[in-house]
Design a protein around this motif. Structure first.
Motif, mmCIF file in Angstrom:
data_model
loop_
_atom_site.group_PDB
_atom_site.id
_atom_site.type_symbol
_atom_site.label_atom_id
_atom_site.label_comp_id
_atom_site.label_asym_id
_atom_site.label_seq_id
_atom_site.Cartn_x
_atom_site.Cartn_y
_atom_site.Cartn_z
ATOM 1 N N GLU A 1 0.835 -1.205 0.000
ATOM 2 C CA GLU A 1 0.000 0.000 0.000
ATOM 3 C C GLU A 1 0.868 1.252 0.000
ATOM 4 O O GLU A 1 0.528 2.252 -0.643
ATOM 5 C CB GLU A 1 -0.934 -0.007 1.212
ATOM 6 N N LEU A 2 2.000 1.201 0.713
ATOM 7 C CA LEU A 2 2.904 2.352 0.732
ATOM 8 C C LEU A 2 3.499 2.619 -0.646
ATOM 9 O O LEU A 2 3.449 3.755 -1.139
ATOM 10 C CB LEU A 2 4.035 2.098 1.731
ATOM 11 N N THR A 3 4.068 1.587 -1.275
ATOM 12 C CA THR A 3 4.666 1.806 -2.588
ATOM 13 C C THR A 3 3.606 2.217 -3.608
ATOM 14 O O THR A 3 3.845 3.093 -4.440
ATOM 15 C CB THR A 3 5.404 0.541 -3.080
ATOM 16 N N SER A 4 2.433 1.616 -3.522
ATOM 17 C CA SER A 4 1.353 1.963 -4.450
ATOM 18 C C SER A 4 0.891 3.397 -4.249
ATOM 19 O O SER A 4 0.661 4.137 -5.223
ATOM 20 C CB SER A 4 0.165 1.013 -4.261
ATOM 21 N N MET A 5 0.741 3.812 -2.983
ATOM 22 C CA MET A 5 0.251 5.154 -2.709
ATOM 23 C C MET A 5 1.269 6.205 -3.114
ATOM 24 O O MET A 5 0.917 7.252 -3.677
ATOM 25 C CB MET A 5 -0.110 5.295 -1.235
ATOM 26 N N VAL A 6 2.546 5.929 -2.854
ATOM 27 C CA VAL A 6 3.586 6.873 -3.265
ATOM 28 C C VAL A 6 3.641 6.957 -4.782
ATOM 29 O O VAL A 6 3.742 8.043 -5.360
ATOM 30 C CB VAL A 6 4.947 6.456 -2.681
ATOM 31 N N TYR A 7 3.559 5.809 -5.454
ATOM 32 C CA TYR A 7 3.536 5.802 -6.918
ATOM 33 C C TYR A 7 2.354 6.616 -7.443
ATOM 34 O O TYR A 7 2.502 7.435 -8.360
ATOM 35 C CB TYR A 7 3.456 4.368 -7.422
ATOM 36 N N LEU A 8 1.174 6.405 -6.851
ATOM 37 C CA LEU A 8 -0.014 7.136 -7.292
ATOM 38 C C LEU A 8 0.149 8.639 -7.067
ATOM 39 O O LEU A 8 -0.108 9.444 -7.972
ATOM 40 C CB LEU A 8 -1.245 6.637 -6.526
ATOM 41 N N LEU A 9 0.590 9.031 -5.877
ATOM 42 C CA LEU A 9 0.716 10.454 -5.567
ATOM 43 C C LEU A 9 1.787 11.124 -6.419
ATOM 44 O O LEU A 9 1.611 12.255 -6.894
ATOM 45 C CB LEU A 9 1.030 10.637 -4.084
#
Length: 396
Positions: free
Chosen positions: A223-231
């Motif tokens: 979730e962290l890597t995905s959220m950072v990628y998204l943001l």
């Protein structure tokens, strides 16, 4: 519903897409479409239908490998796509709550003086020239430098990040092997960066995301890597396109530029009209989790759904003169930032960067004009993103 379309229409230039919209007008808000791999799906072009689709819990997010007939390795899919755009409540509610605790409006508002400083600095670098490219000289570097400050990304890493995001947001226009390579490099980089933030936390947003929790709940590694990628992707690519597309449409419509100069208070409306007229993101990708009916079309479970934000924002049933760029447009429920619980969490930052950049350029260079006809400019080959490759202008 009219003839079956190909996703190649989403890679067409502005004039060809406009011709397709005119051809399909009256044929309904939903059209069958086929990807380059032969997969059949549905393209939603109506504003009301697109808005409803964005909040329909039966339509869940789908990754950007659409059109390739196969997918990236599962570990990369999880590492980049376990974010809130791909889930509905209650998972979406949980993720958005955690991210909002770190990505606060106060943190964003504190960036305004720095955004103005960076804009002035970039324009200082252009000021001595007769001609400049406002994509390369402003629209590209400004969001990147903002993210360097906001997220605490080392400036020397920006070149690699720019390459990865260009590939990952060009799904449908690049082969899957290239997409997978970029994804693997991006994930490895993000994991290393987040590990450093865990060990030596700073005052940046990434450190805050690593530390954020709600009781015992916190973001998982994927979730962290995905959220950072998204943001990062949303905060970079979309803002580049907002600035570039907005400036293009002002310069391509001299009477609208004159109207804006006569009333600079129209600047917020200029940004909203830029979001509507040439939405930085073309489509939102979904799949049906059960059979649904949209505008009378029966769609089976597991079907590909492409919600066209760009075409919905030109819907004549919702907008007066939808193919006309107007700086004084009042009734403008544009979907460029999404809708409902999927409304972009970074919209305030994008709006701030857009208003500062566009307003400053127009004030700074009163003789600003296009160096080449708007019809000759090229657009990025991407089914997802919608932005110029360059915006050459005369500064004086």
């Amino acid at each position: 519903m009219s003839e079956t379309l190909s996703t190649s229409v989403l890679l067409a230039d502005a004039a060809e897409q406009r011709a397709w919209r005119a051809k399909l007008r009256g044929a309904g808000p939903v059209h069958r479409i086929t990807t380059q791999s032969g997969e059949t799906g549905w393209l939603i072009v109506g504003h009301e239908e697109a808005r409803n689709a964005l909040v329909d819990l039966r339509l869940q997010g789908r990754t950007a490998t659409v059109g390739h007939g196969r997918r990236m390795p599962e570990d990369l899919e999880r590492a980049l796509n376990s974010h809130m755009l791909n889930v509905g409540p209650p998972d979406h509610t949980r993720l958005r709550r955690l991210v909002s605790a770190a990505f606060t409006r106060r943190r964003i508002e504190q960036m305004r003086p720095r955004i103005q400083e960076l804009t002035d600095e970039l324009l200082d670098g252009l000021a001595g020239a007769d001609e400049a490219d406002l994509v390369a000289g402003l629209a590209l570097p400004l969001p990147m430098r903002v993210l360097v400050d906001l997220f605490g990304i080392p400036a020397e890493d920006c070149a690699d990040f720019n390459v990865w995001t260009k590939v990952l947001t060009s799904a449908g226009a690049v082969d899957l092997d290239r997409l997978t390579t970029a994804a693997g490099e991006m994930v490895a980089y993000l994991r290393g960066l987040l590990d450093r933030k865990r060990q030596v936390p700073e005052s940046d947003l990434l450190s805050a995301l690593v530390a954020v929790r709600d009781g015992a709940d916190r973001l998982s590694d994927d979730e962290l890597t995905s959220m950072v990628y998204l943001l990062l992707t949303a905060g970079y690519e979309t803002t580049v396109n907002l600035i570039g597309n907005g400036l293009l449409n002002l310069l391509a419509n001299p009477e609208q530029l004159v109207a804006f100069k006569a009333d600079p208070d129209l600047l917020p409306q200029v940004v909203e009209e830029a979001m509507r007229f040439d939405s930085p993101v073309q489509i939102a990708v979904r799949h049906s989790t059960e059979p649904v009916e949209i505008a009378g079309q029966a769609i089976p479970s597991g079907a590909l759904i492409l919600v066209s934000l760009l075409w919905a924002n030109r819907d004549p049933d919702r907008f007066t003169e939808p193919e006309v760029f107007r700086v004084d447009r009042q009734d403008n429920p544009q979907l460029g930032f999404g809708y409902g619980f999927h409304h972009c969490i970074g919209a305030p930052l994008a709006r701030m960067e857009g208003t500062v950049a566009i307003g400053t350029v127009i004030r700074r260079f009163p003789a600003l004009r296009l160096a080449h006809p708007a019809s000759s400019l090229t657009w990025r080959a991407s089914m997802v993103m919608h932005g110029l490759t360059a915006l050459p202008v005369h500064l004086r």
